[in-house]
Design a protein around this motif. Structure first.
Motif, PDB file in Angstrom:
ATOM      1  N   ASP A 513       0.409  -1.195   0.241  1.00  0.00           N
ATOM      2  CA  ASP A 513       0.093   0.240  -0.333  1.00  0.00           C
ATOM      3  C   ASP A 513       0.936   1.118  -0.011  1.00  0.00           C
ATOM      4  OD1 ASP A 513      -1.821  -1.665  -0.225  1.00  0.00           O
ATOM      5  OD2 ASP A 513      -2.962  -1.100   2.602  1.00  0.00           O
ATOM      6  N   HIS A 517       0.999   3.833  -3.469  1.00  0.00           N
ATOM      7  CA  HIS A 517       0.818   5.352  -2.537  1.00  0.00           C
ATOM      8  C   HIS A 517       2.089   6.427  -3.444  1.00  0.00           C
ATOM      9  CE1 HIS A 517      -0.753   8.806  -0.978  1.00  0.00           C
ATOM     10  NE2 HIS A 517       0.463   9.146  -0.165  1.00  0.00           N
ATOM     11  N   TYR A 518       2.899   5.656  -3.181  1.00  0.00           N
ATOM     12  CA  TYR A 518       4.105   6.663  -3.153  1.00  0.00           C
ATOM     13  C   TYR A 518       4.671   6.695  -5.345  1.00  0.00           C
ATOM     14  CZ  TYR A 518       9.175   6.968  -5.118  1.00  0.00           C
ATOM     15  OH  TYR A 518      10.196   7.820  -5.343  1.00  0.00           O
ATOM     16  N   LYS A 520       2.325   6.546  -7.139  1.00  0.00           N
ATOM     17  CA  LYS A 520       0.295   7.536  -7.461  1.00  0.00           C
ATOM     18  C   LYS A 520       1.169   8.880  -7.464  1.00  0.00           C
ATOM     19  CE  LYS A 520      -3.347   4.869  -6.760  1.00  0.00           C
ATOM     20  NZ  LYS A 520      -4.313   4.532  -5.864  1.00  0.00           N
ATOM     21  N   GLU A 521       1.854   9.478  -6.783  1.00  0.00           N
ATOM     22  CA  GLU A 521       2.396  10.429  -6.073  1.00  0.00           C
ATOM     23  C   GLU A 521       3.570  10.296  -7.340  1.00  0.00           C
ATOM     24  OE1 GLU A 521       3.196  11.061  -2.333  1.00  0.00           O
ATOM     25  OE2 GLU A 521       1.170  11.878  -1.571  1.00  0.00           O
ATOM     26  N   THR A 526      -4.270   9.779  -9.609  1.00  0.00           N
ATOM     27  CA  THR A 526      -5.632   9.602  -8.461  1.00  0.00           C
ATOM     28  C   THR A 526      -6.321   8.257  -9.034  1.00  0.00           C
ATOM     29  OG1 THR A 526      -5.093  11.096  -7.653  1.00  0.00           O
ATOM     30  CG2 THR A 526      -7.259  10.201  -7.224  1.00  0.00           C
ATOM     31  N   SER A 528      -8.931   4.381  -7.856  1.00  0.00           N
ATOM     32  CA  SER A 528      -8.970   3.374  -6.511  1.00  0.00           C
ATOM     33  C   SER A 528      -9.014   2.653  -7.151  1.00  0.00           C
ATOM     34  CB  SER A 528     -10.826   4.101  -6.281  1.00  0.00           C
ATOM     35  OG  SER A 528     -11.610   3.392  -7.066  1.00  0.00           O
TER      36      SER A 528
END
Length: 668
Positions: A513, A517-518, A520-521, A526, A528
């Motif tokens: 997870d 997240h890393y 995606k940034e 973005t 889901s």
């Protein structure tokens, strides 16, 4: 040529010594021979004085100012094959020793006693001797058989005399004539002669050989290296020192270093550890450093060409600007799992060492990222970090890239030559990725860089000192390669002193997870995941590791999905591997599933009964065929005895993938 004086009791013995020296070392000595009856007048004109008995040494002692270093006692020896003949003589045996004159006879008897012949009582015999005992046995050298008296019944010929090998080693050392070629001559000569303390002699030869190698290295360095006693008198100056001062090393040796430097207009020089200054010698600027050996109290004076230092600094800055730096730190390693935290903690400790590091791990686990983090955490962080893939080029290109090359080293080479990556990284770190792909011939040269901290450019002769740390990485089993002769054993144990293993992504699922997240940034995306997509990703085996995860994030960005389902995943992530897809049927699936329930494996009979309980009826012959096929595909391992049949890692991965696929299929 070195001026050598030989003084013996008998002039013939002096001639013999002279002939041996001329044969072993042609055109090396200017030799003068004297007997004890006629001493030379100008002893101080010789580089060394050889004498053959203690009687002569006592006579030379009257020269009070004669340096002990200029004197050498020449002991004689005999060939091993001839010396063995004396073994036939029993204890308390009496024998004549026959020679052509009194002096020679006394010298040879003295030599035999020094070689351990003490159980035989020797009596001198030479022409003109009075009252010689009438003994039945005589010992003599080959050239003096004619002097044996007629009453002797048994004659032992011990061959012609030679010089004791230790004497040769001392002689060439005192005259500063030792090199590897000379050492080989002495070793070959010693192998045929008898002498005391042979084991100690071999140890001395090895020690001297190492000193010669060290001297050759120092002589090939670009810096001036001057070794001084604690009072400042010069003991050794390398060839670069001769060039800088335009003075021969023989002239510099023995001079006081401060008096040499005082000829050049500089501020006061202190012979203290750490002293530094700039000095101008014959119009060129040099950086002067003083180092002290705290054990021996010797002083080392180093002179480095200031222009060369500036050139290296400028090149280093340019290379750092060109990208030869580590981009990552430990903060860039994303994860909270115990597996990755343990790796980071160990890597930080390793970073403070200067030892080589080996990073192992599958492709895509982040080995280069870890190497860069180690560099930036080390004392070398301000210097270059040079990364090189050993599997990306052929052998000749790898060598020229790492070691550089001189002008005209090969067809197509730049006229200016080229500096290699090892020189570029001087003071810093070299990261050798995929070191398992490095050719064996280059592994030898890399070993020299690791052990000696020195290298030679392709087509060059100058030895270049490099201060680098090696971090190597591989996704191959180097130990297995060593066993097969595909990787050098000595290099392996040199680079694996400190070893780390980057874990596969499937071994650190707790970090999934955080990593998603890393990425995606990082890629400004973005989206889901549906529940079943999320579950699938957490059960997926990630054969491409973190690199595959980043590719997945980029893929979802490109297809512009705000909510991603399994149907949106790349085909390679949802297809069962090809080797399974065409060959696995429902019976195979149940066999693998049943084996997965029994982690420790099971025998074929037990497996047959379990399948029968589940309603799958097949003959034992069919089961044997199925098991054999699954073994060929690498999904199971069949062992004899109690262990029976068990899943391999590939088999477990297949079960995980199918389980995830079945879970989301049931939700459709």
């Amino acid at each position: 040529m070195k001026k050598v004086c030989i003084i013996s009791i008998d002039i013939q013995n002096g001639i013999l010594i002279s002939e041996i020296l001329e044969n072993l070392f042609p055109k090396t000595f200017d030799i003068s021979i004297f007997s004890i009856k006629k001493e030379p007048q100008a002893l101080f004109d010789f580089d060394i004085i050889l004498y053959t008995s203690e009687e002569i040494r006592n006579k030379l002692s009257k020269y009070k100012d004669l340096s002990h270093a200029k004197l050498l006692y020449v002991q004689m020896s005999f060939k091993k094959e001839n010396f063995k003949k004396l073994g036939q003589l029993t204890n308390e045996h009496k024998a004549l020793f026959v020679s052509n004159n009194e002096g020679s006879t006394r010298e040879i008897i003295e030599a035999l006693i020094s070689l351990g012949i003490k159980r035989i009582e020797l009596y001198p015999y030479y022409p003109g001797i009075q009252n010689a005992p009438l003994l039945r046995t005589a010992i003599t050298t080959h050239n003096e058989l004619s002097y044996v008296p007629g009453f002797v019944e048994e004659v032992i010929d011990i061959g012609n005399r030679g010089i004791e090998p230790f004497v040769l080693l001392q002689l060439m050392t005192k005259l500063d004539l030792l090199d590897q070629k000379t050492l080989r001559v002495i070793k070959e000569y010693a192998s045929t002669y008898i002498f005391m303390f042979e084991g100690y002699f071999n140890l001395c030869i090895e020690t001297v050989s190492n000193k010669i190698k060290l001297k050759e290295i120092v002589n090939n360095m670009k810096d001036s290296i001057i070794l001084c006693q604690k009072d400042g008198h010069i003991e050794f100056a390398n060839q670069r020192s001769e060039a800088i001062f335009n003075l021969p090393a023989d002239y510099l040796r023995g001079k006081e270093i401060l008096s040499i430097l005082s000829d050049y207009q500089i501020s006061e020089v202190k012979l203290e550890d750490g002293f530094e200054n700039v000095i101008i010698i014959l119009g060129k600027s040099y950086f002067l450093r003083i180092m002290s050996d705290h054990f021996s109290e010797d002083i080392i004076v180093i002179l480095s060409d200031l222009n060369e230092i500036k050139n290296i600094e400028n090149k280093s800055k340019n290379f750092l600007k060109a990208g030869h730096r580590a981009k990552y730190t430990f903060h860039n390693i994303i994860g909270k799992s115990k597996t990755i935290i343990d790796v980071i903690d160990k890597a930080k400790k390793f970073a403070k060492s200067e030892l080589p590091i080996l990073i192992e791990g599958e492709s895509g686990t982040g080995k280069e990222l870890l190497a860069g983090a180690i560099h930036n955490y080390s004392n070398r962080s301000g210097c270059a970090f040079v990364a090189f893939n050993c599997g990306a080029m052929n052998e000749s290109l790898i060598e020229s890239e790492l070691f550089g090359y001189e002008n005209g080293a090969f067809t197509g080479a730049s006229r200016k030559g080229k500096i290699g990556l090892f020189e570029i990284a001087n003071g810093g770190t070299v990261f050798l990725d995929e070191i398992g792909d490095m050719p064996l011939s280059l592994q030898v040269k890399l070993l020299r860089v690791l052990q000696e901290k020195e290298m030679i450019r392709v087509g060059g002769t100058d030895i270049i000192h490099v201060n680098i740390r090696i971090i190597a990485a591989t996704n191959r089993d180097l130990q297995s390669m060593v066993t097969k002769g595909e990787f050098r054993k000595d290099l392996y144990y040199r680079i694996c002193t400190l070893s780390l293993r980057m874990p596969e992504l499937k071994a650190r699922r707790d970090d999934l997870d955080l990593l998603m997240h890393y990425f995606k940034e990082k890629h400004n995306v973005t989206f889901s995941l549906t529940d079943r997509a999320y579950q699938y990703l957490h059960q997926y085996t990630w054969p491409g590791n973190i690199r595959e995860l980043e590719n997945f994030i980029q893929y979802i960005k490109v297809i512009e999905k705000s909510t991603a389902d399994i149907t949106d995943f790349p085909n390679n992530m949802i297809d069962t591997p090809k080797k399974n897809k065409s060959a696995i049927d429902h019976i195979d699936e149940h066999i693998l599933s049943t084996l997965n329930d029994q982690q420790n494996g099971m025998g074929r009979r037990t497996l047959f009964e379990r399948l029968k309980e589940q309603g799958f009826i097949c003959s034992e012959m069919l089961l044997r065929k199925k098991l054999h096929a699954l073994q060929e595909m690498g999904f199971i391992e069949i062992a004899t005895g109690r262990k029976g049949t068990a899943l391999t890692e590939d088999g477990k991965n297949w079960i995980d993938t199918c389980s995830a696929r079945n879970n989301w299929s049931e939700l459709d």
